[in-house]
Design an enzyme around this catalytic site. Sequence first.
Site, PDB file in Angstrom:
ATOM      1  N   ARG A  39      63.228  -1.866  69.545  1.00 21.51           N
ATOM      2  CA  ARG A  39      63.312  -2.355  68.162  1.00 21.51           C
ATOM      3  C   ARG A  39      62.291  -3.458  67.872  1.00 21.51           C
ATOM      4  O   ARG A  39      62.544  -4.364  67.070  1.00 21.51           O
ATOM      5  CB  ARG A  39      64.744  -2.853  67.840  1.00 21.51           C
ATOM      6  CG  ARG A  39      65.836  -1.802  68.061  1.00 21.51           C
ATOM      7  CD  ARG A  39      65.809  -0.676  67.061  1.00 21.51           C
ATOM      8  NE  ARG A  39      66.071  -1.117  65.717  1.00 21.51           N
ATOM      9  CZ  ARG A  39      67.285  -1.226  65.180  1.00 21.51           C
ATOM     10  NH1 ARG A  39      68.343  -0.932  65.883  1.00 21.51           N
ATOM     11  NH2 ARG A  39      67.428  -1.612  63.944  1.00 21.51           N
ATOM     12  N   ARG A  43      63.172  -5.772  61.790  1.00 20.55           N
ATOM     13  CA  ARG A  43      63.462  -6.858  60.877  1.00 20.55           C
ATOM     14  C   ARG A  43      63.226  -8.255  61.400  1.00 20.55           C
ATOM     15  O   ARG A  43      63.424  -9.216  60.670  1.00 20.55           O
ATOM     16  CB  ARG A  43      64.899  -6.724  60.383  1.00 20.55           C
ATOM     17  CG  ARG A  43      65.045  -5.528  59.465  1.00 20.55           C
ATOM     18  CD  ARG A  43      66.441  -5.365  59.003  1.00 20.55           C
ATOM     19  NE  ARG A  43      67.313  -5.273  60.153  1.00 20.55           N
ATOM     20  CZ  ARG A  43      68.627  -5.307  60.099  1.00 20.55           C
ATOM     21  NH1 ARG A  43      69.226  -5.453  58.965  1.00 20.55           N
ATOM     22  NH2 ARG A  43      69.343  -5.209  61.186  1.00 20.55           N
ATOM     23  N   ARG A  52      58.732  -3.065  53.666  1.00 22.77           N
ATOM     24  CA  ARG A  52      59.932  -2.280  53.451  1.00 22.77           C
ATOM     25  C   ARG A  52      60.636  -2.616  52.129  1.00 22.77           C
ATOM     26  O   ARG A  52      61.545  -1.890  51.718  1.00 22.77           O
ATOM     27  CB  ARG A  52      60.901  -2.507  54.612  1.00 22.77           C
ATOM     28  CG  ARG A  52      60.769  -1.534  55.791  1.00 22.77           C
ATOM     29  CD  ARG A  52      61.247  -0.119  55.477  1.00 22.77           C
ATOM     30  NE  ARG A  52      62.472  -0.083  54.720  1.00 22.77           N
ATOM     31  CZ  ARG A  52      63.677  -0.262  55.210  1.00 22.77           C
ATOM     32  NH1 ARG A  52      63.847  -0.463  56.496  1.00 22.77           N
ATOM     33  NH2 ARG A  52      64.744  -0.221  54.434  1.00 22.77           N
ATOM     34  N   ASP A  88      64.229   6.698  63.223  1.00 24.52           N
ATOM     35  CA  ASP A  88      65.611   6.381  63.590  1.00 24.52           C
ATOM     36  C   ASP A  88      66.215   7.593  64.267  1.00 24.52           C
ATOM     37  O   ASP A  88      65.766   8.721  64.037  1.00 24.52           O
ATOM     38  CB  ASP A  88      66.451   5.999  62.365  1.00 24.52           C
ATOM     39  CG  ASP A  88      67.757   5.334  62.796  1.00 24.52           C
ATOM     40  OD1 ASP A  88      67.760   4.112  63.028  1.00 24.52           O
ATOM     41  OD2 ASP A  88      68.775   6.042  62.940  1.00 24.52           O
ATOM     42  N   TYR A 163      78.130   9.243  65.790  1.00 28.12           N
ATOM     43  CA  TYR A 163      77.876   8.959  64.361  1.00 28.12           C
ATOM     44  C   TYR A 163      78.372  10.109  63.487  1.00 28.12           C
ATOM     45  O   TYR A 163      78.945   9.889  62.422  1.00 28.12           O
ATOM     46  CB  TYR A 163      76.387   8.706  64.115  1.00 28.12           C
ATOM     47  CG  TYR A 163      75.943   7.334  64.557  1.00 28.12           C
ATOM     48  CD1 TYR A 163      76.397   6.191  63.892  1.00 28.12           C
ATOM     49  CD2 TYR A 163      75.095   7.163  65.637  1.00 28.12           C
ATOM     50  CE1 TYR A 163      76.011   4.927  64.314  1.00 28.12           C
ATOM     51  CE2 TYR A 163      74.701   5.898  66.057  1.00 28.12           C
ATOM     52  CZ  TYR A 163      75.163   4.791  65.394  1.00 28.12           C
ATOM     53  OH  TYR A 163      74.786   3.533  65.814  1.00 28.12           O
TER      54      TYR A 163
HETATM   55  O1  CP3 Z   1      61.006  -0.641  67.316  1.00 26.07           O
HETATM   56  C1  CP3 Z   1      61.726  -0.015  66.516  1.00 26.07           C
HETATM   57  O2  CP3 Z   1      62.509  -0.555  65.733  1.00 26.07           O
HETATM   58  C2  CP3 Z   1      61.576   1.481  66.529  1.00 26.07           C
HETATM   59  C3  CP3 Z   1      62.373   2.185  65.553  1.00 26.07           C
HETATM   60  C4  CP3 Z   1      63.873   2.371  65.768  1.00 26.07           C
HETATM   61  C5  CP3 Z   1      64.850   2.172  64.731  1.00 26.07           C
HETATM   62  N1  CP3 Z   1      66.043   2.619  65.175  1.00 26.07           N
HETATM   63  C6  CP3 Z   1      64.569   1.615  63.410  1.00 26.07           C
HETATM   64  C7  CP3 Z   1      65.683   1.069  62.615  1.00 26.07           C
HETATM   65  C8  CP3 Z   1      64.548   2.879  66.867  1.00 26.07           C
HETATM   66  C9  CP3 Z   1      64.008   3.206  68.245  1.00 26.07           C
HETATM   67  C10 CP3 Z   1      65.910   3.052  66.472  1.00 26.07           C
HETATM   68  C11 CP3 Z   1      66.910   3.659  67.345  1.00 26.07           C
HETATM   69  C12 CP3 Z   1      68.318   3.620  66.959  1.00 26.07           C
HETATM   70  N2  CP3 Z   1      68.887   3.742  65.719  1.00 26.07           N
HETATM   71  C13 CP3 Z   1      69.363   3.539  67.905  1.00 26.07           C
HETATM   72  C14 CP3 Z   1      69.161   3.477  69.382  1.00 26.07           C
HETATM   73  C15 CP3 Z   1      68.737   2.112  69.791  1.00 26.07           C
HETATM   74  C16 CP3 Z   1      69.847   1.114  69.780  1.00 26.07           C
HETATM   75  O3  CP3 Z   1      69.730   0.135  69.029  1.00 26.07           O
HETATM   76  O4  CP3 Z   1      70.804   1.305  70.530  1.00 26.07           O
HETATM   77  C17 CP3 Z   1      70.577   3.558  67.211  1.00 26.07           C
HETATM   78  C18 CP3 Z   1      71.963   3.457  67.801  1.00 26.07           C
HETATM   79  C19 CP3 Z   1      70.268   3.697  65.824  1.00 26.07           C
HETATM   80  C20 CP3 Z   1      71.205   3.814  64.689  1.00 26.07           C
HETATM   81  C21 CP3 Z   1      70.979   2.659  63.784  1.00 26.07           C
HETATM   82  N3  CP3 Z   1      69.998   2.639  62.805  1.00 26.07           N
HETATM   83  C22 CP3 Z   1      71.604   1.386  63.819  1.00 26.07           C
HETATM   84  C23 CP3 Z   1      72.738   0.977  64.734  1.00 26.07           C
HETATM   85  C24 CP3 Z   1      70.970   0.613  62.844  1.00 26.07           C
HETATM   86  C25 CP3 Z   1      71.191  -0.866  62.604  1.00 26.07           C
HETATM   87  C26 CP3 Z   1      71.869  -1.230  61.361  1.00 26.07           C
HETATM   88  C27 CP3 Z   1      71.354  -2.584  60.931  1.00 26.07           C
HETATM   89  O5  CP3 Z   1      70.833  -2.651  59.813  1.00 26.07           O
HETATM   90  O6  CP3 Z   1      71.429  -3.528  61.734  1.00 26.07           O
HETATM   91  C28 CP3 Z   1      69.999   1.405  62.224  1.00 26.07           C
HETATM   92  C29 CP3 Z   1      69.059   1.026  61.151  1.00 26.07           C
HETATM   93  C30 CP3 Z   1      67.664   0.789  61.582  1.00 26.07           C
HETATM   94  N4  CP3 Z   1      66.960   1.559  62.469  1.00 26.07           N
HETATM   95  C31 CP3 Z   1      66.829  -0.245  61.135  1.00 26.07           C
HETATM   96  C32 CP3 Z   1      65.581  -0.072  61.756  1.00 26.07           C
HETATM   97  C33 CP3 Z   1      64.345  -0.892  61.584  1.00 26.07           C
HETATM   98  C34 CP3 Z   1      67.236  -1.302  60.129  1.00 26.07           C
HETATM   99  C35 CP3 Z   1      67.126  -0.717  58.765  1.00 26.07           C
HETATM  100  C36 CP3 Z   1      66.466  -1.640  57.795  1.00 26.07           C
HETATM  101  O7  CP3 Z   1      65.528  -2.376  58.192  1.00 26.07           O
HETATM  102  O8  CP3 Z   1      66.854  -1.565  56.614  1.00 26.07           O
END
Ligand code: CP3
Length: 356
Positions: A39, A43, A52, A88, A163
Site C-alpha cells: 500500500r 493515502r 484522487r 484493488d 468480501y
Molecule cells: O500500494 C498500493 O496501495 C497498491 C494498490 C492496492 C490497493 N488495495 C489500493 C487501495 C492494493 C495492493 C490493495 C490490496 C487490497 N485491497 C487488499 C489486500 C492488501 C491488504 O491490505 O490486506 C485488500 C484486503 C483490499 C480491500 C480493500 N480496498 C480495503 C480493505 C480497503 C481499505 C478501505 C479504506 O479506505 O481504508 C480498500 C480501498 C483501497 N484500496 C484504497 C486504496 C488506495 C483506499 C481507497 C481510497 O483511497 O479512497
Amino acid sequence: MTTTMEGGAARRERPAADSVFVRACRGLPVSHTPVWFMRQAGRSLPEYRKVRAGIPMLEACRRPDLVAEITLQPMRRHGVDAAILFSDIVVPVAAAGIDLDIEPGTGPVVAEPIRTEADLARLRPLTPPDVSYVDEAVRLLVGELGATPLIGFAGAPFTLASYLIEGGPSRTHARTKAMMYGQPELWHALCGRLAGITLEFLRVQVAAGVAAVQLFDSWAGALSEADYRRFVMPHSAHVLSGLAGAGVPRIHFGVGTAQLLTAMGEAGADVVGVDWRTPLDAATALAGPERSVQGNLDPCALFAPWPVVEREVRRVLAEGRAAPGHVFNLGHGVLPETDPEVLTRVVALVHEASAR
Ligand code: CP3
C-alpha cells in the site's frame, strides 16, 4: 522487447528480471536488501490525495493514465526497489459481473452478497477484454519503469470469498465460515470460480510485463492450518501453480498466518509474506530453505521516534539474513496516517545498512 522459446512456450524477456528485487525473490546474491511497502501507492501521500480528489476508487482503477501516475508517485518520492500496480483486489470481481463499490474508510461493499447457488451465477469467468484497462496500465508502466520491477497482484480466493459472502469487511468472517463448514460444495464451487478469475487476472498482468506477482490472502489467518489445507489451499495452489512456468516470482501474503506459513509456501510460493507477529528467522524455518521471505516491520512502528524505527529496521534486516532471500517490507499495508518522510528514511536505511 524480445521473445524466447522456453519449454515450448513463448516467454518475454523482462527488463527487470535481473533487478535486485527479483533476484532476492529468487534467493540469488544481491548488492543490498530490496525494499518496497505494501500500500505504498495510497493515502499516506498528499500527491495521491490530490489526483484522487473527486474520483471514486474503482473509476481511478479503470483509468490507465491515473493508475500509472499513482503507481509512480511512491517511486519518485521514496526510491523503493519495486513499484506495485495501483488497483484493488475487487477489481477483477467487479469486471466479472459483481455489483460492488469501494467506500472510503470502509473498503469493498457488495450490493447483493453471494450466499446461494443461484447467486453464484452472477459471477462470470473473467476474460482479458474485461480488464483491458489493466493491460494498458501495466504496458504504460513497464515502458516508464524500464529496469525497475513492477509487481502485479490479485486477491486470493478466501479473502475475495469473504468480501463476496459477507457483503463487506468482517471481523469474524462468520457467514464465510458458515458456508465453508455447512455448504462445502457451494464453498468449493465459489472458490473454484474465484481461483479462475484470479489466475486470469494475473495472467493478463504477466502478459503485459509485470516482473513479479503477489497473491494477497489478507484474511486467511482467520483459519486453522487444517481448515486452510482442506478448504482454501487447493484453490490458492491452483492460482500459484498456474503461474509456475510464467517466469515471474510469486509472493504469497497473509496477516496473522504464523500457523499457515508452511502451507502457504507449499501452495506454490517463491516468497512467503509475513506480518509483524512472526520474526523472519522463525518464518523461514516454517516456509522452508527454498523460499525467500518478505515483511515483518510493524506498520505502527513507523509512528515511533526515529531511534526506535531504526532499531526495528535493523532487527528485521538481521533476522532476514536467515532466509535465502529477503525482501524488506512492512507486516501489512502502510497506514494512511504514516509520515511519508519516515518511509523515505526507512528506504535509505535499509539500503545503507544492508549494502554488501
Ligand atoms: O500500494 C498500493 O496501495 C497498491 C494498490 C492496492 C490497493 N488495495 C489500493 C487501495 C492494493 C495492493 C490493495 C490490496 C487490497 N485491497 C487488499 C489486500 C492488501 C491488504 O491490505 O490486506 C485488500 C484486503 C483490499 C480491500 C480493500 N480496498 C480495503 C480493505 C480497503 C481499505 C478501505 C479504506 O479506505 O481504508 C480498500 C480501498 C483501497 N484500496 C484504497 C486504496 C488506495 C483506499 C481507497 C481510497 O483511497 O479512497
